[in-house]
Design an enzyme around this catalytic site. Sequence first.
Site, PDB file in Angstrom:
ATOM      1  N   GLU A   1     -56.680   2.967  25.452  1.00 45.41           N
ATOM      2  CA  GLU A   1     -56.405   2.602  26.848  1.00 45.41           C
ATOM      3  C   GLU A   1     -55.932   1.156  26.981  1.00 45.41           C
ATOM      4  O   GLU A   1     -56.337   0.435  27.883  1.00 45.41           O
ATOM      5  CB  GLU A   1     -57.641   2.852  27.714  1.00 45.41           C
ATOM      6  CG  GLU A   1     -58.046   4.311  27.764  1.00 45.41           C
ATOM      7  CD  GLU A   1     -59.241   4.579  28.672  1.00 45.41           C
ATOM      8  OE1 GLU A   1     -59.793   3.635  29.248  1.00 45.41           O
ATOM      9  OE2 GLU A   1     -59.629   5.760  28.797  1.00 45.41           O
TER      10      GLU A   1
ATOM     11  N   GLU B   1     -60.063  11.597  24.406  1.00 48.30           N
ATOM     12  CA  GLU B   1     -61.294  11.256  25.142  1.00 48.30           C
ATOM     13  C   GLU B   1     -61.383  12.223  26.317  1.00 48.30           C
ATOM     14  O   GLU B   1     -60.458  12.301  27.132  1.00 48.30           O
ATOM     15  CB  GLU B   1     -61.254   9.810  25.627  1.00 48.30           C
ATOM     16  CG  GLU B   1     -62.586   9.246  26.060  1.00 48.30           C
ATOM     17  CD  GLU B   1     -62.516   7.720  26.192  1.00 48.30           C
ATOM     18  OE1 GLU B   1     -62.072   7.057  25.226  1.00 48.30           O
ATOM     19  OE2 GLU B   1     -62.879   7.190  27.245  1.00 48.30           O
TER      20      GLU B   1
END
Length: 804
Positions: free
Chosen positions: A420, A496
């Site tokens: 991220e 994720e």
Amino acid sequence: MNIIIVFLTITQISFAQVRTVRELDSNWKFQKGDFENAFQSNFNDSKWEKVSVPHDWAIYGPFDKEIDKQKVAIVQNGEKVASEKTGRTGSLPHVGSAWYRNKFSISAAENGKKVILLFEGAMSEPQIYLNGKKVGEWAYGYSYFYFDVTDFITTGENSLAVKLTNKEFASRWYPGAGLYRKVSLIIKNKESIDQWGTSITTPFISKEAAKVNVKTKATGENGYLVTTIFDANGQKLSSDKVTTKFGNEFDQNIKVENPKLWSPESPYLYKAVSQWFVGDELKDEVITRFGIRDIKYEANKGFSLNGEVRKFKGVCLHHDLGPLGTAINVAALRRQLTILKDMGCNAIRSSHNMPSLEQLELCDEMGFMFLAESFDEWAKPKVKNGYNRFFEAYAERDLVNLIHATRNHPSIVMWSSGNEVPDQWGEAGVKRAKWLQEIFHREDPTRPVTVGMDQVKATMESGFGALLDVPGLNYRVHLYEEAFKKFPQGFILGSETASTVSSRGIYKFPVVQTKDKQYADFQSSSYDLEACSWSNVPDEDFILQDDKPWVIGEFVWTGFDYLGEPTPYDESWPSRSSYFGINDLAGLPKDRFYLYRSRWNKEKETLHILPHWNWEGREGKVTPVFVYTNYDSAELFVNGKSMGIQKKNTATPQNRYRLMWMDVKYEPGTVKVVAFDKEGKAVAEEEIHTAGKAYQIVLNADRKTIEADGKDLSYVTVSLVDKNGIPCPIATDQLQFKVKGKGTYRAACNGDATSLEQFHLPTMKLFSGKLVVLVQSLKEAGNMELTVSGKRLKTATLIINSTN
């Protein structure tokens, strides 16, 4: 694009008289604070605390709201306005400087040899001194690094000093503090095999034979290398002698007949013994464990291991070990993996950092595929003092060390260069992604590279996602179809997933699916229907995994709760640890454990009822009952009265994976479920009961025999039962712990994300009727006795044995 990959393995273990490896684990002196002259050999540390390493000095607390209080908008969570985050990094006192000092002796025979000082993790920004002189420094607290300290060593006593500094606003979770992984001294001949100098791959595998390619970097001229391969029983299989080096590297191909392949179901390990001779004198010897296995990532087909298509049933794990903090402990790691194995998990993602070598060794042995991650930040910051400060100077060095130190682990099947990262936006980020991926390919051409992407739309437009070997999507289930169409790889990884929140044993009413829900007690409901604005409940991922062959698996956030990031209560003191875990901070399973187990563990029966059945004051009120099971249908009974048969169906995602009786009204007594096989035959049943007043303490150890090494742990689950032996699921009694004999009390944890009780003190309240006590061995073998007591409760004792 097809990425074809084969095999690999694990850590180098040195022995024999030609080299020695000393773990510097004892006799350390420690003091928090900034001491101007603590690097000097003659510095007076007599009043400093004596500790052993691995060591996390911040885990002892106390918890404090003001520690590393961050006023920030968490961009990756979609926040636009900054707000005060009080528990984001765990509210433990990890900020500041601290010193470690130790002494070791070098004999006259050893002086003149090559001496390597190896650190496997130091949090953070370590500065290393030997005999009053600075050896060097590093930046990243998660990185393994070493220094050649040959020129700093003297015969006799040597003084080692390490300064560590943790800045505020440097992390998004509890980073730990101190020398939290091993420190070792490696003494070898100057003509020797390089540190992490062996690389083993298996570029050809058939039923009849495997080609084992061994590349070995060694220093010294006019020598030869002998590599011998042994099976798991120590039987010699084959050997090869080579005299020709290319640069300083030998390249050998050795045949293994009828190879036994490494897999999660059969994690078979070989070992290669590398012997470096100069003249005819043995100068160095290194053992490398490895596995023979073949991995492929193919468009429209997915991931295959040893020719069999399979999906990653994985979890993400932070590096802290709950009440132990970040200090590495093999018993704690093994317990985690044992729990996950029972759940049916087959893969681990290290989040968001480089894994410990001990964790990788265990994954090799126990059979877990591994996604080894590197960074949570690149050049653009998420937090002010994060890795962005070091990226340009250190990123390549950190990746090279990661790859060289771990590339021989068969468990590792994929690398991750980031998670991220804000660099997902813009042209510069695309170039950074390509640069990092090329470093991985250069140093290890056998495995693909991914990035956990949350800005999926942006990476579609910029080309960021298209260039990755494996496109990893963090959440964004609504974008999977579009990403599959636009990305060229032909498959998608759920790098994720879920981020469902729950508190073990806590249930909220009414039972509805919701996001960002908060309650006055700062807990989340264990009906497993609550998520964050950016995340989802597990069933939505299950559908993608089951119905889309091009989705190659998932890594659930997270396998265990961790310290810090108490979403959705990161603005609500005293929340100081996460709610995302399938298991809580103590390692006790939440209800969600059984939901995943019902899908992932096909070898064992799962039949689990929730909620508990102690609801004084809810008599006559609707109290839905869920059953998590690998059976397709079941009948529910309350005090002998049928509530009907439920069958899994496709009406909603939840109906497909859960059996739910939404209209049950609470009355004290017995809840029973009877499960049916596909022919409608009753094959299993489970009951829960309303408990009376708590009467007796019950102790249950994960292991009653442990090693007398001063490090091994027995995890003892503590619970209460009434006079009839029925568990008391809402008990919150304060308990006291005492250990005598050949062991010590190490810590306790109850899994309550809002508890401010310190783990190392011998008292704690139960949470939802349970807690866990950690008992640690001494270096002397014998029995240890744990006693747990509480007011108006029958005391319990447990004998644990330690052996050499």
